[in-house]
Design an enzyme around this catalytic site. Structure first.
Site, PDB file in Angstrom:
ATOM      1  N   THR A 133       7.306  -4.309  -7.987  1.00 12.14           N
ATOM      2  CA  THR A 133       8.081  -3.147  -8.387  1.00 12.14           C
ATOM      3  C   THR A 133       9.460  -3.681  -8.737  1.00 12.14           C
ATOM      4  OG1 THR A 133       6.761  -1.756  -6.926  1.00 12.14           O
ATOM      5  CG2 THR A 133       8.939  -0.936  -7.428  1.00 12.14           C
TER       6      THR A 133
ATOM      7  N   GLU B 125      -1.562   2.320 -10.551  1.00  7.91           N
ATOM      8  CA  GLU B 125      -0.937   3.037  -9.442  1.00  7.91           C
ATOM      9  C   GLU B 125      -1.919   3.784  -8.557  1.00  7.91           C
ATOM     10  OE1 GLU B 125       2.248   2.519  -7.814  1.00  7.91           O
ATOM     11  OE2 GLU B 125       2.532   2.384  -9.967  1.00  7.91           O
TER      12      GLU B 125
ATOM     13  N   SER C  10       5.750   3.788  -1.148  1.00  6.16           N
ATOM     14  CA  SER C  10       6.741   3.314  -0.180  1.00  6.16           C
ATOM     15  C   SER C  10       8.111   3.109  -0.811  1.00  6.16           C
ATOM     16  CB  SER C  10       6.277   1.989   0.448  1.00  6.16           C
ATOM     17  OG  SER C  10       5.114   2.183   1.203  1.00  6.16           O
TER      18      SER C  10
ATOM     19  N   GLY D   3       6.155  -3.143  -2.372  1.00  3.85           N
ATOM     20  CA  GLY D   3       5.072  -2.372  -1.786  1.00  3.85           C
ATOM     21  C   GLY D   3       5.503  -1.756  -0.476  1.00  3.85           C
TER      22      GLY D   3
END
Length: 589
Positions: free
Chosen positions: A397, A436, A464, A485
């Site tokens: 991410t 996702e 998260s 994550g």
């Protein structure tokens, strides 16, 4: 030391980490605004927007669009994210939920075949894993609500960057190399990222003209090309008929994402989570993200202990135990609030936190998996009956933070989930699609116990991501976030407590060796954490550790110093170092 005293301290002078690419510095201090991201080109684009009179929202969107070019294996228009904004004019914190949604045909057996969950790797690299992208809608909605630029102007610098290219660094090269086997199975992905059969060489120029054209079309149509037009048609075709090379021998299941799913997509404005911590106001992202709720619960658990007075071993012990407990509660109670009744207020109540905190023994670690508590009926020191382990969640991410001369602040975390998402570049469009939906539980995590995170039509998978803004007396103090994550939650908590409780500068708090206890037998830790003398003492308390496969997180943050200057902070080393920028730098002792 009080948090007020600690926050008067200053960090080290700006300097590039050894081996970091040119333009990457972990800290800058100055005036008129700040941007911090993992990438030097992206941060500079954000700073240029601020210099031309744009605000923090304009800069955040421009930076995010640039990260879709230079950090495409972590984020981009094929994914989603969560946007948290402090509005200086009103003193309020707002959020946009730009999380992906499951297709209208999805049910709890989305990833089940013959009564069993399909192999995780096969779920990732498939059309089944692709949710309706929310990132483009987030950009447009944020600009319309709080920005000063139209979408076309905010995206133009990133469009130019995609067209003219940027210098490949080691991280970009390595991310392609890590995924070369599955990338090579898709002709469009192979052509873009494996020219000549190998990743682009470090130091070479990489351009993505297809993405430049896609950005231009998105901007020109105000996203209609994706949600109701030709780009969307190409996305649907890619999901329903995965363009895999038959010679690759890779089993790639089709998905059922439809044009109707794209047309129905909407972002959601949500009330931020709010936690009071040592006289400060901590705001974060609510469900379907577990970030704000879990960080907030852990802070409440730690509230009763003066962490500044503990030695480092006891501080780390309390930190690890607080997240062990908050993850047990996260796994049982948090999902998409449109589908499950999430007890958000109760999870953030001090009464519930105190009922969990009294389970912490300074002399002995708890044994995972710990059972969740009942936030609606908190019983002091009640351990619960059925454990709640944490399922796997993708780690790739990206996070950016931005602030402007007027005091507006953005914390924005966005993702396509795994490194490289689903692995599928939309042919002719130059961007990767997310995976996702593998953030859903494929089957109930604990048999016989209700799981709030099973797939359903139109549902948003639990996340998260934890973009966080901290206010002091109603004014911004700092903003932070991270990729990683499920370790995002532990990383953000570690940065916050390092800065607010442990007398570390912001960049020092970011650089600290990381540990991530997520209600598992072993906390995942970096090698630098294992090398600390405190690790042996923690093991004597019953804490167990396992080496993380790599680095944990890549945090970015900004802080408003007492004299009114902005401090931008990023990673000194992780992922090749981050890029912290201010509009008008000044010397910082």
């Amino acid at each position: 030391m009080s948090c007020a005293t600690a926050l008067l301290t200053a960090g080290a002078p700006a300097s590039a980490a050894p081996g970091a690419p040119p333009g990457k510095v972990p800290e800058q201090v100055g005036h008129l605004g700040a941007v911090s991201s993992i990438d030097a080109d992206a941060s500079q684009i954000g700073i240029d927007v601020l210099r031309r009179g744009g605000n923090a929202v304009d800069a955040a969107v421009a930076t995010a669009a640039a990260l879709g070019v230079t950090d495409p294996f972590s984020a981009g228009i094929g994914g989603g994210g969560f946007f948290v904004f402090y509005e200086a004019r009103t003193g309020k914190v707002h959020t946009i939920d730009g999380r992906e949604t499951a297709p209208g045909t999805a049910d709890e057996n989305l990833f089940v075949e013959n009564g069993k969950a399909i192999p995780f790797a096969e779920a990732v690299t498939s059309g089944l894993s692709v949710g309706t992208p929310g990132t483009p809608a987030t950009w447009l909605d944020a600009l319309r609500k709080w920005g000063t630029l139209p979408l076309a102007k905010a995206m133009k610098p990133a469009e130019d960057l995609a067209r003219h290219g940027f210098t490949v660094d080691k991280t970009f090269h390595d991310q392609i190399a890590n995924n070369a086997a599955r990338f090579s199975a898709f002709p469009a992905t192979r052509e873009l990222y494996l020219p000549g059969g190998a990743p682009p060489v470090v130091g070479s120029r990489f351009a993505n003209p297809d993405l430049a054209k896609t950005y231009r079309e998105l901007a020109r149509t105000g996203n209609a090309a994706l949600y109701r037009g030709r780009i969307g048609e190409d996305v649907v075709r890619t999901v329903q008929q995965p363009p895999v090379d038959p010679a690759a021998g890779l089993k790639v299941r089709p998905g059922k994402l439809s044009g109707e799913d794209l047309a129905k997509y909407r972002t959601v404005d949500r009330e931020p989570t709010h936690t009071e911590y040592r006289g400060l106001d901590v705001y974060g992202m609510p469900a379907p993200s577990s970030g704000g709720l879990s960080v907030g619960e852990a802070l409440n658990i730690l509230e009763g202990t003066d962490l500044s007075q503990l030695d480092k071993t006891q501080y780390l012990h309390r930190f690890l135990e607080s997240t062990r407990l908050s993850f047990a509660d996260r796994n049982r109670w948090i999902g998409d609030p449109a589908f499950v009744d999430v007890p958000s207020a109760e999870l953030l109540s001090q009464e519930f936190a105190d009922s969990r905190a009294c389970l912490i023994d300074p002399a002995q670690a708890l044994v995972s998996p710990v059972a969740p508590g009942d936030p609606r009926d908190p019983q002091p020191c009640a351990a619960g009956d059925t454990p709640a382990p944490t399922p796997y969640e993708g780690e790739n991410t990206t996070h950016l933070t931005a602030a402007d001369r007027w005091g507006n602040v953005v914390a924005y975390t966005l993702t396509i989930e795994q490194e490289g998402g689903s692995g599928m570049v939309v042919p002719g469009r130059g961007f990767l699609l997310n995976n996702e939906l593998t953030d859903f539980s494929m089957v109930p995590v604990t048999p016989g116990v209700p799981d709030p995170n099973l797939p359903a039509a139109g549902k948003r998978p639990r996340s998260s991501m934890a973009p966080t803004i901290v206010l002091k007396d109603g004014k911004p103090l700092l903003a932070a976030g991270s990729p990683g994550g499920a370790s995002i939650i532990t990383t953000v908590l570690q940065v916050l407590t390092g800065r607010l409780d442990r007398d570390l500068s912001l960049v020092e708090a970011i650089a600290e060796p990381r540990a991530s206890q997520r209600n598992s037998d072993n906390a995942q830790v970096e090698q630098a954490f294992l090398n600390q003398p405190e690790t042996a003492q923690l093991r004597a308390l019953g804490q167990e550790f396992a080496s993380a496969p790599g680095e944990i997180g890549a945090s970015t943050a900004v802080e408003l110093l007492p004299d009114g200057r902005w401090l931008a902070a990023a990673e000194p080393v992780r992922r090749g170092g981050g890029s912290a920028r201010v509009v008008l730098p000044v010397p910082h002792p």
